[in-house]
Scaffold this active site. Sequence first.
Site, PDB file in Angstrom:
ATOM      1  N   GLU A 194     -37.235  30.348  11.988  1.00  0.00           N
ATOM      2  CA  GLU A 194     -37.023  29.485  13.075  1.00  0.00           C
ATOM      3  C   GLU A 194     -37.954  29.529  14.430  1.00  0.00           C
ATOM      4  O   GLU A 194     -38.324  30.868  14.692  1.00  0.00           O
ATOM      5  CB  GLU A 194     -35.812  29.187  13.385  1.00  0.00           C
ATOM      6  N   ASN A 209     -40.717  31.263   6.958  1.00  0.00           N
ATOM      7  CA  ASN A 209     -39.404  31.452   6.666  1.00  0.00           C
ATOM      8  C   ASN A 209     -38.702  32.089   7.893  1.00  0.00           C
ATOM      9  O   ASN A 209     -38.303  33.282   7.796  1.00  0.00           O
ATOM     10  CB  ASN A 209     -39.515  32.583   5.394  1.00  0.00           C
ATOM     11  N   ILE A 244     -29.735  26.779   6.533  1.00  0.00           N
ATOM     12  CA  ILE A 244     -28.727  27.672   7.032  1.00  0.00           C
ATOM     13  C   ILE A 244     -28.391  27.359   8.468  1.00  0.00           C
ATOM     14  O   ILE A 244     -27.561  26.941   8.655  1.00  0.00           O
ATOM     15  CB  ILE A 244     -28.816  29.305   6.928  1.00  0.00           C
ATOM     16  N   ARG A 303     -36.688  24.840   0.568  1.00  0.00           N
ATOM     17  CA  ARG A 303     -35.952  25.078   1.734  1.00  0.00           C
ATOM     18  C   ARG A 303     -34.477  25.589   1.362  1.00  0.00           C
ATOM     19  O   ARG A 303     -33.964  24.940   0.445  1.00  0.00           O
ATOM     20  CB  ARG A 303     -35.859  24.068   2.486  1.00  0.00           C
ATOM     21  N   LEU A 304     -34.210  26.563   2.002  1.00  0.00           N
ATOM     22  CA  LEU A 304     -32.527  26.998   2.204  1.00  0.00           C
ATOM     23  C   LEU A 304     -32.256  26.903   3.434  1.00  0.00           C
ATOM     24  O   LEU A 304     -32.407  27.495   4.643  1.00  0.00           O
ATOM     25  CB  LEU A 304     -32.405  28.430   1.626  1.00  0.00           C
ATOM     26  N   CYS A 312     -35.622  31.019   1.896  1.00  0.00           N
ATOM     27  CA  CYS A 312     -36.530  30.148   1.558  1.00  0.00           C
ATOM     28  C   CYS A 312     -37.694  30.797   0.463  1.00  0.00           C
ATOM     29  O   CYS A 312     -37.836  31.953   0.629  1.00  0.00           O
ATOM     30  CB  CYS A 312     -37.344  29.454   2.776  1.00  0.00           C
TER      31      CYS A 312
END
Length: 84
Positions: free
Chosen positions: A80, A78, A55, A52-53, A2
């Site tokens: 969780e 970046n 995954i 946002r990336l 991200c």
Amino acid sequence: MCGIAGLISLAAQPEALECSARDMANAIAHRGPDGEGGWIDAAIGVGISHRRLAIIDVSEAGAQPMMSADGRWVVSYNDEIKCG
């Protein structure tokens, strides 16, 4: 990975702050093709942009910046958050 960008500008007008936040998100578009978000507080001259990336959490629940239920806190990060 991200992309996160932010700015502080005490002199910026709300429209200029919003435009700058959008420009920052566009500049890091290659960092996250799965979503983008932004937040500004013109009263204090702060802007946050996020690309946002997705995954692990590919749902919209992972969209950022995230805001607390009462709207007091805003975060862009970046990683969780693990509960429990």
